[in-house]
Every structure is written in structure tokens, then in C-alpha cells.
Design a protein around this motif. Structure first.
Motif, mmCIF file in Angstrom:
data_model
loop_
_atom_site.group_PDB
_atom_site.id
_atom_site.type_symbol
_atom_site.label_atom_id
_atom_site.label_comp_id
_atom_site.label_asym_id
_atom_site.label_seq_id
_atom_site.Cartn_x
_atom_site.Cartn_y
_atom_site.Cartn_z
ATOM 1 N N GLY A 1 46.712 -7.013 14.280
ATOM 2 C CA GLY A 1 46.989 -8.278 13.586
ATOM 3 C C GLY A 1 46.666 -9.459 14.606
ATOM 4 N N ASN A 2 45.966 -9.363 15.572
ATOM 5 C CA ASN A 2 45.495 -10.384 16.266
ATOM 6 C C ASN A 2 44.220 -10.957 15.797
ATOM 7 O OD1 ASN A 2 47.215 -9.575 18.491
ATOM 8 N ND2 ASN A 2 45.722 -7.834 18.936
ATOM 9 N N PHE A 3 43.983 -12.482 15.894
ATOM 10 C CA PHE A 3 43.118 -12.920 15.208
ATOM 11 C C PHE A 3 42.457 -14.052 15.854
ATOM 12 C CE2 PHE A 3 46.913 -15.308 14.021
ATOM 13 C CZ PHE A 3 46.571 -16.555 13.742
ATOM 14 N N ILE A 4 41.038 -14.217 15.236
ATOM 15 C CA ILE A 4 40.561 -15.537 15.848
ATOM 16 C C ILE A 4 39.908 -16.372 14.847
ATOM 17 C CG2 ILE A 4 38.323 -15.933 16.846
ATOM 18 C CD1 ILE A 4 38.314 -13.476 18.481
ATOM 19 N N LEU A 5 40.107 -17.509 15.040
ATOM 20 C CA LEU A 5 39.440 -18.596 14.001
ATOM 21 C C LEU A 5 38.161 -19.303 14.771
ATOM 22 C CD1 LEU A 5 42.744 -20.648 13.164
ATOM 23 C CD2 LEU A 5 41.679 -18.891 11.773
ATOM 24 N N SER A 6 37.261 -19.257 14.151
ATOM 25 C CA SER A 6 35.646 -19.271 14.931
ATOM 26 C C SER A 6 34.939 -20.309 13.742
ATOM 27 C CB SER A 6 35.146 -18.430 15.460
ATOM 28 O OG SER A 6 34.896 -17.575 14.491
ATOM 29 N N ARG A 7 34.039 -21.064 14.266
ATOM 30 C CA ARG A 7 32.990 -21.783 13.209
ATOM 31 C C ARG A 7 31.797 -21.849 14.123
ATOM 32 N NH1 ARG A 7 31.601 -27.051 14.618
ATOM 33 N NH2 ARG A 7 32.639 -28.085 16.062
ATOM 34 N N ASP A 8 30.601 -21.907 13.250
ATOM 35 C CA ASP A 8 29.809 -22.283 13.935
ATOM 36 C C ASP A 8 29.648 -23.657 14.124
ATOM 37 O OD1 ASP A 8 26.876 -22.990 14.250
ATOM 38 O OD2 ASP A 8 26.193 -21.509 12.888
ATOM 39 N N PRO A 9 29.058 -23.896 15.747
ATOM 40 C CA PRO A 9 29.029 -25.463 16.088
ATOM 41 C C PRO A 9 28.333 -26.413 15.388
ATOM 42 C CG PRO A 9 28.844 -23.811 18.036
ATOM 43 C CD PRO A 9 28.788 -23.005 16.569
ATOM 44 N N ALA A 10 27.244 -25.693 14.399
ATOM 45 C CA ALA A 10 26.581 -26.584 13.580
ATOM 46 C C ALA A 10 27.300 -27.005 12.455
ATOM 47 C CB ALA A 10 25.266 -25.837 13.331
ATOM 48 N N THR A 11 28.370 -26.383 12.048
ATOM 49 C CA THR A 11 29.002 -26.814 10.792
ATOM 50 C C THR A 11 30.337 -27.642 11.046
ATOM 51 O OG1 THR A 11 30.276 -24.823 10.847
ATOM 52 C CG2 THR A 11 27.991 -24.624 9.786
ATOM 53 N N LEU A 12 30.536 -28.457 9.937
ATOM 54 C CA LEU A 12 31.686 -29.169 10.062
ATOM 55 C C LEU A 12 32.892 -28.422 9.269
ATOM 56 C CD1 LEU A 12 30.347 -32.723 9.365
ATOM 57 C CD2 LEU A 12 30.869 -31.884 11.491
ATOM 58 N N VAL A 13 34.128 -28.761 9.863
ATOM 59 C CA VAL A 13 35.527 -28.065 9.137
ATOM 60 C C VAL A 13 36.028 -29.058 8.222
ATOM 61 C CG1 VAL A 13 37.606 -27.061 9.356
ATOM 62 C CG2 VAL A 13 35.784 -26.624 10.999
ATOM 63 N N LEU A 14 36.311 -28.787 6.984
ATOM 64 C CA LEU A 14 37.151 -29.843 6.159
ATOM 65 C C LEU A 14 38.324 -30.179 6.680
ATOM 66 C CD1 LEU A 14 36.848 -31.384 3.412
ATOM 67 C CD2 LEU A 14 38.103 -29.325 2.276
ATOM 68 N N LYS A 15 38.620 -31.408 6.810
ATOM 69 C CA LYS A 15 39.812 -31.689 7.858
ATOM 70 C C LYS A 15 40.766 -32.533 6.554
ATOM 71 C CE LYS A 15 37.764 -32.571 11.968
ATOM 72 N NZ LYS A 15 37.553 -33.656 13.056
ATOM 73 N N SER A 16 40.379 -32.942 5.331
ATOM 74 C CA SER A 16 41.391 -33.522 4.350
ATOM 75 C C SER A 16 41.887 -32.494 3.400
ATOM 76 C CB SER A 16 40.811 -34.419 3.463
ATOM 77 O OG SER A 16 39.345 -33.917 2.958
ATOM 78 N N ASN A 17 43.282 -33.011 3.020
ATOM 79 C CA ASN A 17 43.746 -32.041 1.907
ATOM 80 C C ASN A 17 44.172 -30.832 2.289
ATOM 81 O OD1 ASN A 17 43.501 -34.289 0.042
ATOM 82 N ND2 ASN A 17 41.532 -33.668 -0.405
ATOM 83 N N MET A 18 44.227 -30.473 3.571
ATOM 84 C CA MET A 18 44.797 -29.040 4.027
ATOM 85 C C MET A 18 46.141 -29.215 4.193
ATOM 86 S SD MET A 18 41.991 -27.150 6.489
ATOM 87 C CE MET A 18 40.234 -26.868 5.667
ATOM 88 N N ARG A 19 47.045 -28.331 3.718
ATOM 89 C CA ARG A 19 48.426 -28.145 4.028
ATOM 90 C C ARG A 19 48.676 -26.693 4.465
ATOM 91 N NH1 ARG A 19 51.110 -31.364 -1.051
ATOM 92 N NH2 ARG A 19 50.168 -33.311 -0.585
ATOM 93 N N SER A 20 49.411 -26.640 5.686
ATOM 94 C CA SER A 20 49.852 -25.278 6.268
ATOM 95 C C SER A 20 51.041 -24.597 5.740
ATOM 96 C CB SER A 20 49.806 -25.584 7.807
ATOM 97 O OG SER A 20 48.844 -26.118 8.374
ATOM 98 N N THR A 21 50.926 -23.468 5.685
ATOM 99 C CA THR A 21 51.987 -22.715 5.087
ATOM 100 C C THR A 21 52.837 -22.013 6.384
ATOM 101 O OG1 THR A 21 50.846 -20.838 4.399
ATOM 102 C CG2 THR A 21 51.241 -22.288 2.812
ATOM 103 N N GLU A 22 53.761 -21.741 6.560
ATOM 104 C CA GLU A 22 54.531 -21.099 7.675
ATOM 105 C C GLU A 22 54.299 -19.589 7.588
ATOM 106 O OE1 GLU A 22 58.905 -21.397 9.830
ATOM 107 O OE2 GLU A 22 58.172 -22.952 8.474
ATOM 108 N N GLY A 23 54.099 -19.308 8.993
ATOM 109 C CA GLY A 23 54.245 -17.888 9.288
ATOM 110 C C GLY A 23 55.185 -17.642 10.452
ATOM 111 N N GLU A 24 55.746 -16.594 10.822
ATOM 112 C CA GLU A 24 56.278 -16.330 12.375
ATOM 113 C C GLU A 24 56.048 -14.967 12.703
ATOM 114 O OE1 GLU A 24 60.508 -16.778 14.534
ATOM 115 O OE2 GLU A 24 60.274 -17.798 12.520
ATOM 116 N N VAL A 25 55.798 -14.875 13.982
ATOM 117 C CA VAL A 25 55.304 -13.410 14.316
ATOM 118 C C VAL A 25 56.339 -13.518 15.630
ATOM 119 C CG1 VAL A 25 53.783 -12.190 15.634
ATOM 120 C CG2 VAL A 25 53.065 -13.885 13.957
#
Length: 355
Positions: free
Chosen positions: A327-351
Motif C-alpha cells: 500500500g505504500n506509494f510514490i507520486l512522480s513525474r518526468d521533470p520535462a513534463t508539466l502537471v495539470l494544476k487546474s480543476n483538480m479536486r481531492s477526495t479524502e482517504g485516511e490511513v
């Protein structure tokens, strides 16, 4: 029988007397870091941001703590170790021309139990390749034996491939400071990284005097900032009567404290000596404040809500993620790419975690 008892008492008294006043001194050539107030106030914001539970905002660097002196930071990777409630991120700060690595400290809801634990912790791990150096098993394991280390090393490699051979700055608060220190040592010794700089906040002791001497030599560009009566830098306890077996801070400390009376109060930033245990700095006061532990330079170093390992994330961010079988995880991106920053809404999770 009475003679034997007196003999034992005499021997014990001699041992105590021979230890008294003979503290172990960290060997150094006084080549430690020069304190930079501006840099410290920048890195404390990174140490604060890593506490954010909204990984969408953290990954896109749009959180309420992701502005000010850290505006424009580009996150390369966020590593979350669910089992141990650990979190860290790696990214590039163009204004510093450096890779920044930040480790989250202990969740504030568990600080009281964690502090009580540290009163009884003993040195129990020989540090590899350093004769006589012993360290705290829990802090060592938190960096070396979890998903944190491989994630950090991989993201540094990716960042350098794209941005070039940047300096590396490592920071963290509380236990995050302990992890930051082990990370910097790992990078310097095992990966021959150059220009590694460390600034930690409210860090506990992590090893004995032998370890502190090695660390000061191998990672000289290190500053440990302590705040007034912050309890954590006093832990695990320092026992001058048992110099070989006690925990010992490595240099260099900068102690923040207030000086003055009533309304005439001045904030002092005292650069301490090269021993790591300057008796005129934080060791000159009683470490009895958790409040002083949770705020440095006016910046909060804690989670926003009093909950255990709470995370929230927009489903679209999961496209950047990899999860292992635990269940461990990594969020990663290629430095050459951009991450879409608009219209993102988070959903809640609890560990829930025992960390």
C-alpha cells in the motif's frame, strides 16, 4: 562481608568520579557550515509544507504553505510509506539552484507518546563502516529500511539527468530532521554526492559521540536549528557521566531564544560552538516545551488536522502514482513534463498507522 561491600562502593565511586566532567568531545577542524538566516527561513517552509495531507496540492505545489519563499518549486516525487506513516518529497528550487529534499516529522497527535519513548531508548545499532559509532535504531530504520530511501535516490537521479549537477539541500523537522541527517550522510558516503547541505529543525539526537565526529567530518555543511525550550533536541537524554554510551548531537547548532523583559523582547539567533553540545545553547535550559517544538521562525511545523496519517488526493493525480503490495506509494513525474494544476479536486482517504 562488610569489607567487600565497602570495596565495591569504593570502586563504583572511583568510576563515577573519573567520568565526571570528562565529556566526550566531537573531533572537528571547525570547518562547519556558516549560518544563513535567509536560507533557514526558506527551508523551514519546505519542512512545513511536507506536513500537508492534500497530496494533490502538494504535488502541484498549490497548497497554502506552498507559496511565499518557496513559490515556483517543482516537485519531482512524493514518497508515502503508509505502514510507518512517513512522507517525503524531492523537487527543484530554481531560486536556490538546488534539489530540495524534505522529510515529514512525527505526527503531532503522537508526539507525547513518542517523547516518552525517547527517554528510554538506547543506542543499539553499529553504523556501517564507522568503528565505535552507534545510532538510534528507529531513526536509522525510518530512512534506510522503508520505501523512503529508494524513492529519494531515484528522484535525485532523475532531477540531475534533466537539470544537471545541482546542489542538494536536505531538511526536516523533528524525526524528519533525523531522517534528513541519515539521508545526507547516505548521499555523501554511499553515492559520492557533492555540495550536500543540511538544515534541520527541532531534531533529536541520533547517535553517540563517535558517530557525531564522523558525521561532522563527512557532512560538514550542516545546521541544526533549535528553538528556546523545545523538548525534542534534549532527547534521547545526554548523560555526561557515561560519555561512551550516551547520545551526542553533531555540530553545528543554532539556538533561537528570546531575550528581554516584558514588551522589550528580542529574538536571538545564537551560533553555537563546534562541539554539538554547547552548554551555553539549548543545553543551558530545560527542554520542557512541545509548543516551542511546533513553531520555528513563526512557521507551523505540524499537520493541519489532529488525525492519524490522513491523506487526500484527486483521482487524476493517481495517474502519476505507483503502489506496492503493502500500500505504500510514490507520486512522480518526468521533470520535462508539466502537471495539470487546474480543476483538480481531492477526495479524502485516511490511513491508520502506529507511527
Amino acid at each position: 562481608m562488610e569489607q567487600k561491600s565497602w570495596l565495591i562502593l569504593a570502586i563504583f565511586t572511583c568510576l563515577i568520579a573519573s567520568s565526571c566532567g570528562r565529556e566526550m568531545h566531537v573531533k572537528n577542524k571547525d570547518n562547519h557550515a556558516v549560518y544563513n538566516h535567509t536560507l533557514a527561513t526558506i527551508l523551514v517552509e519546505y519542512a512545513s509544507a511536507v506536513y500537508m495531507s492534500d497530496l494533490t496540492e502538494l504535488f502541484t505545489w498549490t497548497c497554502e504553505r506552498c507559496n511565499g519563499l518557496t513559490e515556483g518549486f517543482e516537485v519531482i516525487e512524493i514518497i508515502v510509506d503508509i505502514q510507518n506513516c512517513l512522507q517525503a518529497f524531492v523537487g527543484v528550487a530554481k531560486n536556490l539552484n538546488a534539489i530540495v529534499i524534505a522529510f515529514r516529522g512525527t505526527q503531532e497527535h503522537s508526539i507525547q507518546n513518542w517523547v516518552e519513548d525517547l527517554f528510554w531508548k538506547q543506542l543499539d545499532l553499529n553504523y556501517p563502516g564507522m568503528p565505535d559509532a552507534m545510532v538510534h535504531h528507529g531513526f536509522y530504520t525510518a530512512y534506510h529500511n522503508t520505501t523512503i530511501r529508494p524513492g529519494i535516490l531515484n528522484s535525485i537521479k532523475e532531477a540531475k539527468e534533466f537539470y544537471g549537477d545541482l546542489d542538494i539541500m536536505v531538511t526536516g523537522h523533528s524525526m524528519g530532521g533525523a531522517m534528513a541527517s541519515f539521508c545526507a550522510l547516505d548521499l555523501s558516503v554511499n553515492h559520492e554526492a557533492k555540495n550536500v547541505q543540511v538544515i534541520t529543525f527541532g531534531q533529536p539526537r541520533i547517535g553517540n559521540a563517535a558517530f557525531a565526529s564522523y558525521y561532522g567530518k563527512l557532512v560538514p555543511n550542516t545546521i541544526r536549528v533549535t528553538n528556546d525550550h523545545d523538548i525534542v533536541p534534549h532527547l534521547p537524554p545526554y548523560y555526561s557521566y557515561f560519555p561512551q554510551k550516551t547520545y551526542h548531537h553533531f555540530p553545528r547548532e543554532v539556538w533561537l531564544y528570546n531575550l528581554g523583559v516584558e514588551s522589550l523582547v528580542y529574538r536571538v539567533e545564537k551560533v553555537c560552538d563546534g562541539s554539538g553540545e554547547d552548554p551555553t545553547c539549548s543545553r543551558s535550559v530545560t527542554g520542557n516545551s512541545i509548543a516551542d517544538h511546533l513553531n520555528y521562525y513563526g512557521v507551523d511545523l505540524m499537520c493541519q488536522q489532529w488525525r492519524s496519517c490522513r491523506i487526500v488526493m484527486d483521482p487524476r493525480v493517481s495517474e502519476y502514482g505507483k503502489t506496492d503490495h503493502k500500500g505504500n506509494f510514490i507520486l512522480s513525474r518526468d521533470p520535462a513534463t508539466l502537471v495539470l494544476k487546474s480543476n483538480m479536486r481531492s477526495t479524502e482517504g485516511e490511513v491508520t498507522s502506529s507511527a
